[in-house]
Design a protein around this motif. Structure first.
Motif, PDB file in Angstrom:
ATOM      1  N   LEU A 135       2.739  -1.864 -12.085  1.00  0.00           N
ATOM      2  CA  LEU A 135       3.150  -2.383 -10.788  1.00  0.00           C
ATOM      3  C   LEU A 135       2.891  -3.872 -10.800  1.00  0.00           C
ATOM      4  O   LEU A 135       1.745  -4.310 -10.920  1.00  0.00           O
ATOM      5  CB  LEU A 135       2.363  -1.725  -9.647  1.00  0.00           C
ATOM      6  N   GLY A 136       3.957  -4.655 -10.714  1.00  0.00           N
ATOM      7  CA  GLY A 136       3.839  -6.089 -10.524  1.00  0.00           C
ATOM      8  C   GLY A 136       4.009  -6.360  -9.048  1.00  0.00           C
ATOM      9  O   GLY A 136       4.882  -5.762  -8.399  1.00  0.00           O
ATOM     10  N   TYR A 137       3.188  -7.241  -8.495  1.00  0.00           N
ATOM     11  CA  TYR A 137       3.231  -7.437  -7.038  1.00  0.00           C
ATOM     12  C   TYR A 137       2.768  -8.825  -6.656  1.00  0.00           C
ATOM     13  O   TYR A 137       2.185  -9.572  -7.455  1.00  0.00           O
ATOM     14  CB  TYR A 137       2.381  -6.385  -6.321  1.00  0.00           C
TER      15      TYR A 137
ATOM     16  N   LEU B 133      10.162 -12.005 -12.666  1.00  0.00           N
ATOM     17  CA  LEU B 133      10.287 -11.432 -11.323  1.00  0.00           C
ATOM     18  C   LEU B 133       9.417 -12.170 -10.296  1.00  0.00           C
ATOM     19  O   LEU B 133       9.382 -11.794  -9.132  1.00  0.00           O
ATOM     20  CB  LEU B 133       9.934  -9.945 -11.345  1.00  0.00           C
ATOM     21  N   ASP B 134       8.698 -13.197 -10.761  1.00  0.00           N
ATOM     22  CA  ASP B 134       7.815 -13.990  -9.897  1.00  0.00           C
ATOM     23  C   ASP B 134       6.824 -13.092  -9.152  1.00  0.00           C
ATOM     24  O   ASP B 134       6.672 -13.172  -7.934  1.00  0.00           O
ATOM     25  CB  ASP B 134       8.637 -14.839  -8.920  1.00  0.00           C
ATOM     26  N   LEU B 135       6.189 -12.214  -9.932  1.00  0.00           N
ATOM     27  CA  LEU B 135       5.165 -11.316  -9.391  1.00  0.00           C
ATOM     28  C   LEU B 135       3.864 -11.610 -10.137  1.00  0.00           C
ATOM     29  O   LEU B 135       3.644 -11.128 -11.248  1.00  0.00           O
ATOM     30  CB  LEU B 135       5.600  -9.857  -9.564  1.00  0.00           C
ATOM     31  N   PRO B 136       2.998 -12.431  -9.547  1.00  0.00           N
ATOM     32  CA  PRO B 136       1.835 -12.951 -10.280  1.00  0.00           C
ATOM     33  C   PRO B 136       0.731 -11.929 -10.573  1.00  0.00           C
ATOM     34  O   PRO B 136      -0.074 -12.138 -11.476  1.00  0.00           O
ATOM     35  CB  PRO B 136       1.311 -14.056  -9.367  1.00  0.00           C
ATOM     36  N   GLU B 137       0.677 -10.854  -9.845  1.00  0.00           N
ATOM     37  CA  GLU B 137      -0.363  -9.845 -10.051  1.00  0.00           C
ATOM     38  C   GLU B 137       0.265  -8.595 -10.650  1.00  0.00           C
ATOM     39  O   GLU B 137       1.438  -8.310 -10.402  1.00  0.00           O
ATOM     40  CB  GLU B 137      -1.038  -9.479  -8.723  1.00  0.00           C
ATOM     41  N   ALA B 138      -0.532  -7.831 -11.399  1.00  0.00           N
ATOM     42  CA  ALA B 138      -0.001  -6.581 -11.946  1.00  0.00           C
ATOM     43  C   ALA B 138      -1.140  -5.678 -12.385  1.00  0.00           C
ATOM     44  O   ALA B 138      -2.215  -6.149 -12.755  1.00  0.00           O
ATOM     45  CB  ALA B 138       0.935  -6.855 -13.118  1.00  0.00           C
ATOM     46  N   VAL B 139      -0.872  -4.398 -12.318  1.00  0.00           N
ATOM     47  CA  VAL B 139      -1.809  -3.378 -12.802  1.00  0.00           C
ATOM     48  C   VAL B 139      -1.015  -2.334 -13.586  1.00  0.00           C
ATOM     49  O   VAL B 139       0.179  -2.139 -13.346  1.00  0.00           O
ATOM     50  CB  VAL B 139      -2.572  -2.677 -11.652  1.00  0.00           C
ATOM     51  N   VAL B 140      -1.703  -1.687 -14.519  1.00  0.00           N
ATOM     52  CA  VAL B 140      -1.108  -0.541 -15.197  1.00  0.00           C
ATOM     53  C   VAL B 140      -1.378   0.663 -14.308  1.00  0.00           C
ATOM     54  O   VAL B 140      -2.530   1.028 -14.076  1.00  0.00           O
ATOM     55  CB  VAL B 140      -1.700  -0.340 -16.607  1.00  0.00           C
ATOM     56  N   ALA B 141      -0.321   1.255 -13.783  1.00  0.00           N
ATOM     57  CA  ALA B 141      -0.453   2.389 -12.874  1.00  0.00           C
ATOM     58  C   ALA B 141      -0.650   3.695 -13.634  1.00  0.00           C
ATOM     59  O   ALA B 141      -1.321   4.606 -13.163  1.00  0.00           O
ATOM     60  CB  ALA B 141       0.772   2.486 -11.964  1.00  0.00           C
ATOM     61  N   SER B 142      -0.043   3.797 -14.820  1.00  0.00           N
ATOM     62  CA  SER B 142      -0.241   4.982 -15.649  1.00  0.00           C
ATOM     63  C   SER B 142       0.104   4.651 -17.091  1.00  0.00           C
ATOM     64  O   SER B 142       0.831   3.693 -17.372  1.00  0.00           O
ATOM     65  CB  SER B 142       0.614   6.166 -15.158  1.00  0.00           C
TER      66      SER B 142
END
Length: 178
Positions: free
Chosen positions: A171-173, A102-111
């Motif tokens: 969330l990938g962003y 998805l070319d989303l270099p940053e990500a966090v686990v939201a839940s």
């Protein structure tokens, strides 16, 4: 009771659409579940529950020693090095696949939510599989423009008994200006 997942976005690349609902990265634990790991984990968080420290209590309550349910994901955190291993060794590879696709270099686990089944016992050999359940629409968040996705990590023991499922919503962003 089946878990409800949000519908996936309709503008996803075909490679991402192909992942949804398909088991990926089936793997077994690198070693049978063992008491030393359990006690080290309990000691690290000062978990003095006699169920994990006293064999007689474990026998009475659960028919023998078990691992704390909260350790379910521990068994699949690979060592950063292992003899003969090549390539990247990381847990939750479907998450990293989605970031790349998805070319989303940053990500966090939201839940993260875990549902437990049969207890994990000493000597068990566990098998997991990762399943992308949904990938959301593009949206703007405080972190940047991205998508939420949900991944289930289903775990069974060597007898085929379900021992639990970890569900991760991530969330990938892309940061503004990236």
């Amino acid at each position: 009771m089946a878990t409800e997942y949000p519908p996936s976005a309709t503008d996803l690349p075909p490679a991402v659409q192909a992942l949804i609902g398909q088991p990926q990265y089936e793997e077994q634990t690198e070693f049978p579940i063992e008491q030393g790991y359990v006690l080290t984990s309990c000691a690290s968080v000062q978990n003095g529950n006699p169920l994990y420290w006293q064999p007689a209590v474990a026998e009475e309550l659960t028919g023998g020693p078990i691992a704390p349910p909260s350790m379910l994901s521990v068994w699949f955190r690979p060592h950063h090095w292992a003899p003969g291993a090549t390539g990247e060794r990381t847990a939750l590879m479907t998450h990293f696949d989605l970031k790349r696709l998805l070319d989303l270099p940053e990500a966090v686990v939201a839940s993260n939510e875990t549902v437990f089944g049969e207890p994990v016992r000493m000597g068990d050999v566990l098998t997991i599989r990762q399943i992308v359940r949904s990938v959301g629409e593009l949206k703007d968040t405080k972190l940047g423009r991205g998508r939420f996705w949900t991944i289930d990590v289903e775990t069974v023991n060597q007898r085929g008994e379900w021992v639990g499922t970890d569900t991760y919503t991530c969330l990938g962003y892309r940061k503004p200006g990236q």
